[in-house]
Scaffold this motif. Structure first.
Motif, PDB file in Angstrom:
ATOM      1  N   PRO A 244      81.306  28.046   3.536  1.00  0.00           N
ATOM      2  CA  PRO A 244      80.475  29.027   4.252  1.00  0.00           C
ATOM      3  C   PRO A 244      79.469  28.366   5.180  1.00  0.00           C
ATOM      4  N   HIS A 262      70.549  29.525  21.658  1.00  0.00           N
ATOM      5  CA  HIS A 262      69.947  28.185  21.711  1.00  0.00           C
ATOM      6  C   HIS A 262      69.809  27.531  20.358  1.00  0.00           C
ATOM      7  N   PHE A 263      70.875  27.572  19.575  1.00  0.00           N
ATOM      8  CA  PHE A 263      70.774  26.915  18.270  1.00  0.00           C
ATOM      9  C   PHE A 263      70.773  25.396  18.409  1.00  0.00           C
ATOM     10  N   ALA A 268      64.905  25.299  25.414  1.00  0.00           N
ATOM     11  CA  ALA A 268      64.443  26.496  24.708  1.00  0.00           C
ATOM     12  C   ALA A 268      64.322  26.301  23.206  1.00  0.00           C
TER      13      ALA A 268
ATOM     14  N   VAL B  41      75.968  31.401  -0.016  1.00  0.00           N
ATOM     15  CA  VAL B  41      75.839  30.153   0.734  1.00  0.00           C
ATOM     16  C   VAL B  41      75.765  30.467   2.224  1.00  0.00           C
ATOM     17  N   LEU B  42      76.568  31.424   2.656  1.00  0.00           N
ATOM     18  CA  LEU B  42      76.570  31.795   4.070  1.00  0.00           C
ATOM     19  C   LEU B  42      75.187  32.255   4.516  1.00  0.00           C
ATOM     20  N   THR B  45      72.645  29.446   4.475  1.00  0.00           N
ATOM     21  CA  THR B  45      72.682  28.595   5.668  1.00  0.00           C
ATOM     22  C   THR B  45      71.965  29.271   6.828  1.00  0.00           C
ATOM     23  N   LEU B  46      72.165  30.582   6.966  1.00  0.00           N
ATOM     24  CA  LEU B  46      71.490  31.289   8.061  1.00  0.00           C
ATOM     25  C   LEU B  46      69.982  31.298   7.867  1.00  0.00           C
ATOM     26  N   THR B  49      68.714  27.865   8.745  1.00  0.00           N
ATOM     27  CA  THR B  49      68.679  27.727  10.197  1.00  0.00           C
ATOM     28  C   THR B  49      67.465  28.438  10.771  1.00  0.00           C
ATOM     29  N   VAL B  52      64.232  26.623  10.011  1.00  0.00           N
ATOM     30  CA  VAL B  52      64.081  25.410  10.810  1.00  0.00           C
ATOM     31  C   VAL B  52      63.650  25.765  12.228  1.00  0.00           C
ATOM     32  N   LEU B  53      64.224  26.833  12.766  1.00  0.00           N
ATOM     33  CA  LEU B  53      64.002  27.148  14.179  1.00  0.00           C
ATOM     34  C   LEU B  53      62.823  28.091  14.408  1.00  0.00           C
ATOM     35  N   HIS B  56      60.342  27.053  16.788  1.00  0.00           N
ATOM     36  CA  HIS B  56      60.865  26.600  18.089  1.00  0.00           C
ATOM     37  C   HIS B  56      60.938  27.773  19.066  1.00  0.00           C
ATOM     38  N   GLY B  58      59.999  27.902  22.140  1.00  0.00           N
ATOM     39  CA  GLY B  58      60.326  27.492  23.502  1.00  0.00           C
ATOM     40  C   GLY B  58      59.547  28.245  24.580  1.00  0.00           C
ATOM     41  N   SER B 137      65.038  32.003  23.181  1.00  0.00           N
ATOM     42  CA  SER B 137      64.587  30.776  22.511  1.00  0.00           C
ATOM     43  C   SER B 137      65.379  30.574  21.226  1.00  0.00           C
ATOM     44  N   ALA B 138      65.250  29.373  20.680  1.00  0.00           N
ATOM     45  CA  ALA B 138      65.955  29.066  19.424  1.00  0.00           C
ATOM     46  C   ALA B 138      65.473  29.996  18.313  1.00  0.00           C
ATOM     47  N   SER B 141      67.216  33.245  18.787  1.00  0.00           N
ATOM     48  CA  SER B 141      68.632  33.124  18.426  1.00  0.00           C
ATOM     49  C   SER B 141      68.775  33.230  16.911  1.00  0.00           C
ATOM     50  N   GLY B 142      67.935  32.454  16.212  1.00  0.00           N
ATOM     51  CA  GLY B 142      68.001  32.474  14.749  1.00  0.00           C
ATOM     52  C   GLY B 142      67.713  33.852  14.197  1.00  0.00           C
ATOM     53  N   ILE B 145      70.599  36.422  14.989  1.00  0.00           N
ATOM     54  CA  ILE B 145      71.857  36.175  14.286  1.00  0.00           C
ATOM     55  C   ILE B 145      71.701  36.403  12.785  1.00  0.00           C
TER      56      ILE B 145
END
Ligand code: HEM
Ligand SMILES: [Cu+2]
Lengths: 655, 209
Positions: A244, A262-263, A268, B41-42, B45-46, B49, B52-53, B56, B58, B137-138, B141-142, B145
């Motif tokens: 996954p 922008h991952f 950005a 887990v999927l 991970t998101l 992500t 982390v972002l 950011h 931007g 920006s990142a 995006s995060g 998503i």
């Protein structure tokens, strides 16, 4: 108008290289030939009913293996092209751009479309038979997994002739794999094709975990399972926890490339290092996904041909469990040099070295199993015996690479390339070939020829060493990986030349094996007993090839070497008379998996080219297939008693 | 009767709830739990992500600039209630009450639709009023998503429940439809749990930090 069409076509089809035109022509020829043969012999219906719609784990396994062998061929041709280019300094057989594409497709195909599906094929064939089950837990899902892998593999290979191949390496690092630096469709192929087959792999993991946990024959406690089934149980858990993360990573890169997110970009606020972490969080466990199953194969094969029970069974299991756990906390060793703090590097350095302990334990257990055994040097056994020293070299050099300070020297050199081929070839590939020869009679009812098998083994194994032993030294002499050429005068020429000879030797070994497969299909020795190797586990207790329902009676198990015990009891005259047959519940065939994967392929192809008019109908097709499946209720049938009787009698199992 | 390959044979299954009463039902429910592990887990991970972002941005809008309490509370409330009604449907399933089961599943779908509508509206506001898109920006995006994946899961769940409703109406409560209704319930509760994490990791920390 005309101009724009020619312009489109010249970008759509890869042009300008004689090799590619050759590939175009051969693909067209082979396709036409296949279609013609099928039509001429009126085999379409047979193909559809017997293979395309099958949910039988044995047939799915065979299809996996055929597809994986083809992919090995493709990956091998890529390897030979690279080795040809590097045979001497300053050659111009491949240019830089082309070389990049070839190592990318070689790595991706070998790992994702050859090694893994081959292992899935072997586990499909052997696991249900080893645990005394009549199929996997979810036969329909199993077919879906196969066809998704197949769709992914076809999509990936299409890149060679349509649109252009990916060229950012199998690890596809950002930012180079991103849209600014890599604008064509090549990387789109990578993210989408690998994604599609990855979904299938995840489903396989779930399927086999449930199968092994819930469908073992009565009496087969977990610690009485054959070692191959144990290895698949553990591998399935790794798949469920690793894949996954990769699904997400690939999806994010797809969204970056297709929709401008922008991952992993530099602009950005994106984070290229995030990709490296996500990729290897999957990538390191992935190498154990292709390694643990072959550990299982070697354990079963070595016990069988040493004619002894496996030494240290429980320790073997626990070391695999330890490896699977450690495999999730080592991913950072792939980028020690990419700016981590010293404590972080130290942690991952130690966690990586720790893996050597359970692995070493396993090596010694195999040696102790051989000790005082009555060793029989069959082809599968030769592959298993050669694995031990050759793989150990890969393991030891792995520990060298695991030392973070030293890795600054080895990193991305040919020393690394030699290391991972020592593990992937001497481990995974030897194991796959071992399992192929070992289970071949169970799949087809005849044996592969031993003499040709041994020739293939010796040629391949010796050539492997000619190719990859010098490579370590080349790495220490400073040649880095992914170089498309090198100047004369560095002293690299002779070693490279020897390596290329070795690589072609491996090609010859593979060709002998392919010839053996064809030859044995015609002249191979029939396996009339179902037990050609004097096996110890349940798959050898039934006829070869295994009947559709596998076991006419579900066996009852009392020991680890279940079939060995049965044979002993029979010799001692203590075998129980068989009970009467009962009708057997079997799943129906279904066309949905292959149709759904065709839609998946269409969707994938559409996304590759930003053609949403094509991608969206593809996605809708996939969803429609899922809904259609939900409404299917009569999805099983019963095999009546007289048919079981007829089948068993024909196989000589009823007196 | 055909032979069972499972350790639990037909005799021992008599006392189990309907959805576990066949070996097939049992296998699929266990398989679905494994699937949920993979989903965990999927989403993990998101979340990773996103976290982390998160900083950011931007130069684009930050979490504080964007997130409003009102709509988020409404979404949370609707989804939590839908999880409750979904639980009620499983209760009715255990009582073999077809009408109750269908009613509560239908209510769950409607609440799900409201949730998706509210979320779509939230996204729409960000995009049109704040100019905050996936490409900004990142961080965004995060955000889009992570929430979009959850929203897609909910939408898929709606279609899935709708399919099961049709099957229930046609066939009544059988071991097969019972298993399906039970599994879709597991799925729905799982999405609810994910939302609680989203609420905490995205919105709460977004307001506070
Ligand atoms: C005939 C046997 C093989 C030969 C001669 C061979 C040769 C090569 C060569 C020359 C490279 C490129 C080195 C470079 O330029 O950096 C390479 C890369 C690679 N190979 Fe192989 N290989 C073989 C089999 C395999 C197998 C069986 C696997 C996996 C199961 C494999 C996995 C890889 C991977 C992952 C890479 C890295 C690709 C990248 O840099 O992105 N190879 N191999
Ligand atoms: Cu690694």
């Amino acid at each position: 108008m005309m101009d724009s069409i020619t312009n489109f076509l010249s970008h759509f089809f890869v042009t300008g290289d004689p090799m590619i035109y050759g590939a175009d022509a051969s693909i067209a020829l082979v396709s036409v030939a296949v279609l013609a043969v099928l039509t001429y012999f009126k085999k379409w219906k047979w193909l559809w009913n017997e293979w395309l719609t099958t949910v039988d784990h044995k047939k799915i396994g065979i299809m996996y293996i055929i597809a994986a062998l083809l992919m090995f061929f493709r990956g091998g041709v890529d390897a030979l092209m690279m080795r040809t280019q590097l045979a001497m300094p300053g050659l111009s057989f491949l240019n830089a751009e082309h070389y990049n594409q070839v190592f990318t497709t070689h790595g991706t195909i070998m790992i994702i479309f050859a090694a893994m599906p081959f292992i899935f094929g072997l586990m499909n064939i052997a696991v249900p038979l080893q645990i005394g089950a009549r199929d996997v837990a979810f036969p329909f899902l199993n077919a879906v997994s196969f066809w998704l892998f197949f769709a992914g593999a076809m999509l990936f290979n299409l890149s060679f002739v349509i649109g252009g191949s990916p060229d950012a390496g199998w690890s596809s690092y950002a930012p180079f794999a991103g849209i600014e630096l890599n604008p064509g469709v090549g990387q789109n192929y990578y993210v989408l094709a690998v994604q599609i087959s990855g979904i299938g792999s995840l489903a396989t993991g779930i399927n086999f975990l449930v199968t092994i946990l819930k469908m073992r024959a009565p009496g087969m406690k977990l610690f009485k399972m054959p070692m191959f089934s144990w290895s698949i149980l553990i591998t399935s858990v790794i798949i469920i926890f690793a894949f996954p993360a990769f699904t997400v990573a690939l999806a994010l890169m797809t969204i970056d490339r297709l929709f401008g997110a922008h991952f992993f970009t530099i602009a950005a606020g994106g984070s290229p290092m995030l990709w490296a972490n996500l990729f290897w969080f999957w990538g390191h466990p992935e190498v154990y996904i292709v390694l643990l199953p072959v550990f299982g194969i070697f354990s079963d094969v070595i016990a069988t041909f040493a004619h002894k029970t496996l030494f240290g069974y429980a320790v073997m299991v626990w070391s695999m469990i330890a490896i699977s756990f450690l495999s999730f906390i080592t991913w950072l060793h792939h980028f020690f040099t990419m700016g981590n703090t010293a404590p972080v590097n130290a942690f991952f350095s130690i966690s990586t070295m720790l893996i050597a302990i359970p692995t070493g334990v396993k090596i010694f257990n195999w040696l102790f199993t051989l000790n005082k055994g009555r060793i029989e040097f069959t082809t599968p056994m030769l592959w298993a015996l050669a694995f031990i020293p050759n793989f150990t070299i890969g393991g030891v050099t792995g520990v060298m690479l695991a030392m973070a300070p030293a890795d600054y020297q080895y990193h991305n050199s040919y020393f690394l390339v030699a290391h991972f081929h020592s593990t992937l070839i001497a481990g995974t590939v030897f194991g796959i070939f071992c399992g192929l020869h070992y289970w071949w009679p169970k799949m087809f009812g005849y044996l592969l020829d031993e003499k040709k098998g041994k020739w293939a083994f010796w040629v391949f194994m010796i050539s492997f060493n000619i190719c990859f032993m010098p490579m370590y030294f080349l790495g220490l002499m400073g040649m880095t990986r992914r170089m498309y050429t090198y100047p004369a005068g560095l002293g690299w020429g002779p070693i490279n030349f020897i390596m290329t000879i070795g690589a072609f030797g491996m090609g010859i070994g593979f060709a002998i094996m392919a010839y053996n497969i064809v030859w044995s299909a015609i002249h191979g020795k029939k396996d009339t007993t179902g037990d050609p190797w004097d096996g110890r586990t349940l798959e050898w207790s039934i006829a070869s090839p295994a009947p559709e329902y596998n076991f006419a009676h579900i066996p009852t198990v009392s020991t680890r070497d279940a079939f060995e015990t049965m044979k002993e009891e029979k010799r001692a005259g203590r075998a129980k008379p068989p009970a009467p047959f009962k009708p057997i519940h079997m799943p129906n065939n279904s066309g949905i998996p292959v149709i759904m994967s065709a839609f998946m392929f269409v969707a994938g192809f559409g996304f590759v080219f930003w053609w949403f008019w094509m991608a969206i109908p593809g996605v809708i097709g996939v969803i429609a297939c899922l809904i259609a499946r939900s409404f299917v209720y009569d999805d099983f049938h019963h095999i009546p008693v007289d048919e079981i009787e007829r089948t068993e009698r024909a196989a000589g199992r009823l007196s | 009767m055909a032979e069972s390959t499972l350790s639990l044979d037909a005799k021992n299954r008599k006392n189990l709830p309907l959805e576990y009463s066949t070996e097939e039902g049992d296998l699929r429910i266990v398989g679905f739990w494994m699937f949920l592990a993979a989903e965990l887990v999927l989403f993990g991970t998101l979340f990773g992500t996103y976290l982390v972002l998160k900083s950011h941005t931007g130069g684009g809008p930050t979490a504080q600039d964007l997130f409003k309490i009102g709509p988020v509370m409404a979404e949370t409330l609707v989804l939590l209630v839908s999880s409750f009604t979904c639980g009620l449907s499983t209760l009715e399933l255990r009582r073999h009450n077809k009408k109750g089961l269908i009613t509560w599943l239908a209510v769950t779908i409607i609440l799900g639709l409201v949730f998706v509508g509210l979320e779509a509206n939230e996204f729409y506001t960000y995009v049109t009023h704040e100019g905050a898109t996936l490409q900004t920006s990142a961080f965004l995006s995060g955000f889009f998503i992570l929430l979009g994946t959850h929203g897609c899961h909910v939408s898929l769940g709606i279609v899935w429940i709708a399919g099961i409703l049709i099957q229930l109406a046609r066939r009544g409560i059988t071991p097969v439809t019972a298993r399906k209704a039970f599994i879709v319930g597991l799925y729905w509760h799982f999405l609810d749990v994910v939302w609680i994490f989203i609420f905490t990791a995205v919105y709460l920390t977004g307001w506070v930090m």
